[in-house]
Design a protein around this motif. Sequence first.
Motif, PDB file in Angstrom:
ATOM      1  N   GLY A 198     -60.116 -78.970  47.899  1.00  0.00           N
ATOM      2  CA  GLY A 198     -61.020 -78.156  48.710  1.00  0.00           C
ATOM      3  C   GLY A 198     -62.430 -78.697  48.673  1.00  0.00           C
ATOM      4  O   GLY A 198     -62.653 -79.891  48.869  1.00  0.00           O
ATOM      5  N   GLU A 199     -63.366 -77.847  48.370  1.00  0.00           N
ATOM      6  CA  GLU A 199     -64.767 -78.260  48.283  1.00  0.00           C
ATOM      7  C   GLU A 199     -65.128 -78.495  46.816  1.00  0.00           C
ATOM      8  O   GLU A 199     -65.864 -77.742  46.198  1.00  0.00           O
ATOM      9  CB  GLU A 199     -65.671 -77.212  48.947  1.00  0.00           C
ATOM     10  N   ASN A 200     -64.504 -79.562  46.270  1.00  0.00           N
ATOM     11  CA  ASN A 200     -64.758 -80.049  44.913  1.00  0.00           C
ATOM     12  C   ASN A 200     -64.456 -79.020  43.834  1.00  0.00           C
ATOM     13  O   ASN A 200     -65.203 -78.880  42.859  1.00  0.00           O
ATOM     14  CB  ASN A 200     -66.208 -80.538  44.773  1.00  0.00           C
ATOM     15  N   TYR A 201     -63.330 -78.326  43.977  1.00  0.00           N
ATOM     16  CA  TYR A 201     -62.899 -77.423  42.909  1.00  0.00           C
ATOM     17  C   TYR A 201     -62.508 -78.224  41.669  1.00  0.00           C
ATOM     18  O   TYR A 201     -61.832 -79.252  41.766  1.00  0.00           O
ATOM     19  CB  TYR A 201     -61.700 -76.591  43.368  1.00  0.00           C
ATOM     20  N   ASN A 240     -65.004 -70.812  43.875  1.00  0.00           N
ATOM     21  CA  ASN A 240     -64.438 -71.744  42.902  1.00  0.00           C
ATOM     22  C   ASN A 240     -64.466 -71.166  41.495  1.00  0.00           C
ATOM     23  O   ASN A 240     -63.531 -71.352  40.711  1.00  0.00           O
ATOM     24  CB  ASN A 240     -65.190 -73.071  42.937  1.00  0.00           C
ATOM     25  N   VAL A 264     -68.951 -70.762  48.392  1.00  0.00           N
ATOM     26  CA  VAL A 264     -68.046 -71.760  47.819  1.00  0.00           C
ATOM     27  C   VAL A 264     -68.118 -71.789  46.294  1.00  0.00           C
ATOM     28  O   VAL A 264     -67.090 -71.785  45.603  1.00  0.00           O
ATOM     29  CB  VAL A 264     -68.340 -73.163  48.384  1.00  0.00           C
ATOM     30  N   ASP A 286     -56.927 -76.831  49.785  1.00  0.00           N
ATOM     31  CA  ASP A 286     -57.701 -75.706  49.257  1.00  0.00           C
ATOM     32  C   ASP A 286     -57.025 -75.229  47.975  1.00  0.00           C
ATOM     33  O   ASP A 286     -55.794 -75.251  47.878  1.00  0.00           O
ATOM     34  CB  ASP A 286     -57.758 -74.566  50.282  1.00  0.00           C
TER      35      ASP A 286
END
Length: 526
Positions: free
Chosen positions: A337-340, A473, A469, A432
């Motif tokens: 996802g967005e740098n999990y 996370n 975000v 995700d």
Amino acid sequence: MSSFLRVSVSLLGVLALMACAPEKQRADLVFIQSAEPETIDPAVASDQVSIRISTALFEGLCRGTAEGTPEPGMAERWDVSDDKKTYTFHLRSGIKWTDGRPVVAEDFVQSWRRALLPTTGSDYANLMFVIRGARAFSEETDKDFSHVGVKAVDDRTLQVELENPTPYFIDLCAFVTLVPVPLATIQKHDTAWMKPNNIVSNGAYILEEWRLDDYIRLKKNPDYWDAANVRMATVEVKPAQDANTALNYFYTGQCDLLMDKGMVPPSLTQKLKSQPWFHTGPFLGSWFIRINNTKPPFNDARVRQAFALAVDKKRIVEKITQLGEPVAHGMVPPGTGENYQPPPGLVLNAQRARDLLAQAGFPGGKGFPRVEYLYMPLPIERSIAIELQSMWQQTLGVTVNLTKQEQKVWLKSMRDLDDDMCRSSWVGDYNDPSTFMDLFTSTNGQNRTGFKSAAYDGLIAAAAAEVDVAKRNSIFQQAETLLISTDAAVIPVYHYVGVQFYHADKLKGAQANLIDDHPFRCMSWK
């Protein structure tokens, strides 16, 4: 191929292949996968080998590309409301089923309703819970489908309302569970609707022939909206559970493509890695161990923690898998996802493992019952199973019996919780963290561990509603800590590296991608 590999490829396998060589004309593309599909019903398909066939036959609002990203499919475009909660899809003109009927918006409405109905038995129904009212309908707390946020505005316009903004919703629209199915055909033929003589589909391919445990033959659908760009006129898919047999098929030119991760014989890994037709690449996949949380002695979290702490993950990837797989500290691959980034999880600690087992009433393994570990009949799975058996015996003093099961039996055993522990894997359906984390909510059909936690369910629901975000996370990290450390419902071992066998100078469109999705319609010969 090196002389080492020539010798290693089984002569018996080659002779068997020669004896069984089909007399019919060779398909344009011959693909080997590790098992027979369990089903090709899009609403029910849940394993990779089944989904591959189903997505060749059916297409949703969107479709996957060779790069693993979604693009317009049955829908030529869509509009999104300012609050990101309402999607309006505009279907292409002229799209139709293989029986000549037009594909209309109401087909999606009724197919999604079918997927949500508990009687259908869709393990993936939960993916649709992002749609307003879908959870309540599926869980039968509200049986009025008109309350679900999906409606056909007209034949070519479908409107979908979501519970919350869902950044991966378009990815879901390319996933197999959300494709339309021929309801009239299903009503007429019941479970026999999937037979070649009965099936009606709307995808790039038509099911021409299916001989169980032998082959599935697909042919190009001439009425598919993008038929001009489908290059492989015929595709044959053959199951081969033995890795050496699969390699024989490829080496002797009887197949063009292998992609299943278990098709690499451990004894040949190092030699295979040097071959020009051996390709690897990272993707969103995790290999892990499911534990039956409901069955003594594994209904005690201390026992599950002890078993997790006794696993030397580094030894498994260095000694057995040997493809540079990263050790898994959590279920979710880092950077998803967005740098999990997953939490640390439980790492090898033999003394702590023994202490926990003693606290649970089994000092040194004394009095611990014989338990069972299930695995599939692939060489790499057997090698890992033997290694795990040894680790648990040496560290905890317990005896774990190893039981090999064919894929269909193994899947049923997991669903029915007819196991103590079993090998498992998960490939993300979209990029995700939720594609991994949602699995273990209490009502998810893919849970298959008996793990139920109100705290975990609450965190997953909170993450679904969070638009920030960083906060989202963080919530996922709290949930993952519960799953892999506090409750130790599963044991993450390593994250996958994708494997494909093909001649890149000849075959186009088979490259690695994050979700390990490789549509046949994207492939062509150079």
